[in-house]
Design an enzyme around this catalytic site. Structure first.
Site, PDB file in Angstrom:
ATOM      1  N   ASP A  40     -37.705  45.446 -54.336  1.00  0.00           N
ATOM      2  CA  ASP A  40     -37.887  44.320 -53.418  1.00  0.00           C
ATOM      3  C   ASP A  40     -39.014  43.433 -53.949  1.00  0.00           C
ATOM      4  O   ASP A  40     -40.180  43.841 -53.953  1.00  0.00           O
ATOM      5  CB  ASP A  40     -38.214  44.851 -52.018  1.00  0.00           C
ATOM      6  CG  ASP A  40     -38.386  43.725 -51.013  1.00  0.00           C
ATOM      7  OD1 ASP A  40     -38.286  42.540 -51.410  1.00  0.00           O
ATOM      8  OD2 ASP A  40     -38.614  44.043 -49.825  1.00  0.00           O
ATOM      9  N   ASN A  67     -34.030  35.235 -62.167  1.00  0.00           N
ATOM     10  CA  ASN A  67     -33.044  34.495 -61.360  1.00  0.00           C
ATOM     11  C   ASN A  67     -33.202  34.733 -59.858  1.00  0.00           C
ATOM     12  O   ASN A  67     -32.859  33.862 -59.060  1.00  0.00           O
ATOM     13  CB  ASN A  67     -31.631  34.901 -61.804  1.00  0.00           C
ATOM     14  CG  ASN A  67     -30.586  34.448 -60.813  1.00  0.00           C
ATOM     15  OD1 ASN A  67     -30.210  33.283 -60.759  1.00  0.00           O
ATOM     16  ND2 ASN A  67     -30.098  35.382 -59.978  1.00  0.00           N
ATOM     17  N   TYR A 137     -40.101  25.914 -51.001  1.00  0.00           N
ATOM     18  CA  TYR A 137     -39.093  26.215 -52.030  1.00  0.00           C
ATOM     19  C   TYR A 137     -39.289  25.294 -53.233  1.00  0.00           C
ATOM     20  O   TYR A 137     -39.343  25.754 -54.382  1.00  0.00           O
ATOM     21  CB  TYR A 137     -37.686  26.063 -51.433  1.00  0.00           C
ATOM     22  CG  TYR A 137     -36.586  26.298 -52.444  1.00  0.00           C
ATOM     23  CD1 TYR A 137     -36.189  27.590 -52.791  1.00  0.00           C
ATOM     24  CD2 TYR A 137     -35.949  25.227 -53.074  1.00  0.00           C
ATOM     25  CE1 TYR A 137     -35.193  27.809 -53.727  1.00  0.00           C
ATOM     26  CE2 TYR A 137     -34.946  25.442 -54.009  1.00  0.00           C
ATOM     27  CZ  TYR A 137     -34.570  26.720 -54.331  1.00  0.00           C
ATOM     28  OH  TYR A 137     -33.577  26.936 -55.269  1.00  0.00           O
ATOM     29  N   LYS A 141     -40.449  26.294 -57.142  1.00  0.00           N
ATOM     30  CA  LYS A 141     -39.649  26.004 -58.337  1.00  0.00           C
ATOM     31  C   LYS A 141     -40.404  25.085 -59.301  1.00  0.00           C
ATOM     32  O   LYS A 141     -40.277  25.215 -60.518  1.00  0.00           O
ATOM     33  CB  LYS A 141     -38.307  25.403 -57.926  1.00  0.00           C
ATOM     34  CG  LYS A 141     -37.429  26.374 -57.129  1.00  0.00           C
ATOM     35  CD  LYS A 141     -37.139  27.647 -57.911  1.00  0.00           C
ATOM     36  CE  LYS A 141     -36.124  28.548 -57.224  1.00  0.00           C
ATOM     37  NZ  LYS A 141     -35.766  29.724 -58.031  1.00  0.00           N
ATOM     38  N   THR A 172     -22.361  29.130 -54.255  1.00  0.00           N
ATOM     39  CA  THR A 172     -22.390  30.591 -54.260  1.00  0.00           C
ATOM     40  C   THR A 172     -21.921  31.034 -52.878  1.00  0.00           C
ATOM     41  O   THR A 172     -22.223  30.385 -51.889  1.00  0.00           O
ATOM     42  CB  THR A 172     -23.814  31.119 -54.529  1.00  0.00           C
ATOM     43  OG1 THR A 172     -24.698  30.500 -53.617  1.00  0.00           O
ATOM     44  CG2 THR A 172     -24.273  30.797 -55.932  1.00  0.00           C
TER      45      THR A 172
END
Ligand code: NAD
Length: 231
Positions: A40, A67, A137, A141, A172
């Site tokens: 995790d 990833n 987020y 990145k 996805t």
């Protein structure tokens, strides 16, 4: 499989882009996949455990592909404690765990006196920003891109190469769920190609960087976004 093939660790390979990367590497590398049930990455020790497990299994890692990632909203109206928890979790999984794995990879290659490759799956959000509920987020990145370039510049002389991939929307999971979570049909209007990317498209770029890209490309960031953000 031949032992001449490189040993590749791919995080977050249980589904989506990670699973497509494993498929793209099939027959061309020994691949160790990973999912949150194995280690995790929201746990500050998770990356260390994952690296140790990869070395215990393979004896070596030649390519690291970071990833695994989460795309979880936190509203600006959220109470401070929730806000901090949301930022902390996203930064831990998307950026800190990736950094911890890069660190172990570099130390491992140094100890063996060999070079290696790192491929970080970042996002278009690194350059374009994201929704009002996803600053963290985008920041995680953007951090990944800065980290990739720093590694490329800092360790190229040791044969250590680092690349990043910045996908835009990539389908996805179930199409309807995916579109709904990213703003519905409106998102397509913003993509000149007229569709979101397929995970196999992102995977082919990641596999190229992992196995074939010429060393002089180190530090490169590859965009895969249907020209929705051209820089
Ligand atoms: P996904 O949600 O389909 O899969 C994520 C993977 O990360 C899974 O294997 C999951 O097990 C793993 N993961 C999540 N939380 C974890 C944790 N706490 N510990 C360990 N593993 C964990 O995601 P995806 O859409 O395939 O995205 C893969 C990467 O690509 C992510 O870094 C994501 O930010 C990036 N990306 C995706 C898109 C997109 O539109 N799908 C766009 C740009 C960038």
């Amino acid at each position: 499989m031949s032992d001449d093939l490189p040993y590749v660790l791919v995080t977050g390979s249980t589904r989506g882009i990670g699973a497509a990367i494993v498929e793209a590497l099939a027959g061309r590398a020994h691949v160790m996949g990973h999912g949150s049930a194995d280690a995790d990455l929201s746990d500050p020790e998770g990356a260390e455990r994952l690296w140790d497990a990869a070395i215990a299994r393979f004896g070596r890692v030649d390519v690291l592909i970071n990833n695994a990632g989460v795309f979880e909203p936190i509203a600006v109206e959220a109470p401070l404690d929730d806000w901090h928890a949301g930022w902390g979790r996203t930064m831990q999984i998307n950026l800190q765990a990736s950094a911890d794995l890069c660190r172990r990879a570099i130390l491992h290659w140094r100890e063996r006196g060999v070079g290696g490759r790192i491929v970080n799956i970042a996002s278009r959000a690194a350059y374009r920003g994201d929704s009002p509920a996803h600053w963290h987020y985008a920041a995680s990145k953007a951090g990944m891109v800065g980290m990739t370039k720093s590694i490329a510049r800092g360790f190229a002389r040791e044969g250590i190469l680092a690349f990043a991939v910045c996908p835009g929307f990539t389908m996805t999971g179930m199409a309807e769920d995916y579109l709904a979570s990213r703003g519905g049909d409106m998102l397509l209007a913003d993509i000149p190609l007229g569709r979101v990317a397929d995970p196999a498209e992102v995977a082919s770029a990641a596999a190229y960087l992992a196995l074939e890209a010429p060393p002089s490309m180190t530090g490169a960031v590859i965009d895969i976004n249907g020209a929705s953000f051209v820089r």
